[in-house]
Design a protein around this motif. Sequence first.
Motif, PDB file in Angstrom:
ATOM      1  N   TYR A 106       3.704   6.381   0.302  1.00 12.08           N
ATOM      2  CA  TYR A 106       2.450   6.585   1.023  1.00 12.08           C
ATOM      3  C   TYR A 106       1.827   5.237   1.383  1.00 12.08           C
ATOM      4  CZ  TYR A 106      -1.736   9.035   2.560  1.00 12.08           C
ATOM      5  OH  TYR A 106      -2.751   9.538   3.329  1.00 12.08           O
ATOM      6  N   CYS A 107       1.860   4.290   0.444  1.00 12.81           N
ATOM      7  CA  CYS A 107       1.351   2.936   0.736  1.00 12.81           C
ATOM      8  C   CYS A 107       2.158   2.286   1.857  1.00 12.81           C
ATOM      9  CB  CYS A 107       1.395   2.062  -0.514  1.00 12.81           C
ATOM     10  SG  CYS A 107       0.128   2.477  -1.728  1.00 12.81           S
ATOM     11  N   LYS A 108       3.454   2.493   1.832  1.00  7.36           N
ATOM     12  CA  LYS A 108       4.328   1.948   2.880  1.00  7.36           C
ATOM     13  C   LYS A 108       3.991   2.586   4.234  1.00  7.36           C
ATOM     14  CE  LYS A 108       9.206   1.559   4.056  1.00  7.36           C
ATOM     15  NZ  LYS A 108      10.565   1.960   3.693  1.00  7.36           N
ATOM     16  N   PHE A 109       3.752   3.891   4.243  1.00 12.53           N
ATOM     17  CA  PHE A 109       3.371   4.606   5.461  1.00 12.53           C
ATOM     18  C   PHE A 109       2.071   4.031   6.026  1.00 12.53           C
ATOM     19  CE2 PHE A 109       0.563   8.018   7.074  1.00 12.53           C
ATOM     20  CZ  PHE A 109       1.234   8.331   8.243  1.00 12.53           C
ATOM     21  N   ILE A 110       1.083   3.812   5.176  1.00  9.19           N
ATOM     22  CA  ILE A 110      -0.205   3.255   5.608  1.00  9.19           C
ATOM     23  C   ILE A 110      -0.004   1.858   6.187  1.00  9.19           C
ATOM     24  CG2 ILE A 110      -2.462   2.428   4.798  1.00  9.19           C
ATOM     25  CD1 ILE A 110      -2.200   5.516   5.121  1.00  9.19           C
ATOM     26  N   GLU A 111       0.792   1.058   5.517  1.00  2.81           N
ATOM     27  CA  GLU A 111       1.068  -0.305   6.006  1.00  2.81           C
ATOM     28  C   GLU A 111       1.746  -0.253   7.381  1.00  2.81           C
ATOM     29  OE1 GLU A 111       0.669  -4.130   6.236  1.00  2.81           O
ATOM     30  OE2 GLU A 111       0.050  -3.136   4.388  1.00  2.81           O
ATOM     31  N   GLU A 112       2.666   0.679   7.550  1.00  5.90           N
ATOM     32  CA  GLU A 112       3.370   0.821   8.828  1.00  5.90           C
ATOM     33  C   GLU A 112       2.416   1.223   9.945  1.00  5.90           C
ATOM     34  OE1 GLU A 112       6.646   3.851  10.633  1.00  5.90           O
ATOM     35  OE2 GLU A 112       7.053   3.065   8.630  1.00  5.90           O
TER      36      GLU A 112
END
Length: 168
Positions: A106-112
């Motif tokens: 989820y953190c990776k998705f937000i960063e993307e």
Amino acid sequence: MIDVTLNLLPLIRKARGRIVNVSSIAGRHALCGGGYCISKFGVEAFSDSLRRELKHFGVKVSIINPDFFKTEILNSTRLKENITNNWKKMSQNLRNDYGEHYYHNYCKFIEEICSRSSTKLTLVTDCMEHALTAVHPWTRYSAGPYAKFLYMPLSYLPTSVADYILGS
């Protein structure tokens, strides 16, 4: 938005005016949890019902669906901080149910999403200008390449296909 619109509605009807509401591509696809998408789906529903109701009065209603723009809502540091704080507040059992991989993904998705955001806000303001000045304004405007070429077209596909493409 609803309160202002409803209070000005008598004047808008009398002037055969226009209503232009800014939603989000997240009003077509629930891209994240929390209240943001819910509120944008509400903007969509309110605008659609207004458009149908006010057509008789010659009032045109348009919706602008921006994708990802560098505004304070897409401040990746603040967003990840909020996600981390909420993750830490969850019970250990619930965190175990979801798993650490869920949190990291989820953190990776937000960063993307934040890294894709554009500084070219004229894509949104150009839509606003057209919606306000065109003889025949569009019902919906897709502001930004992801809105125009990915998320809006996905909204017309069967849900299972859109979910697969979005990786749900």
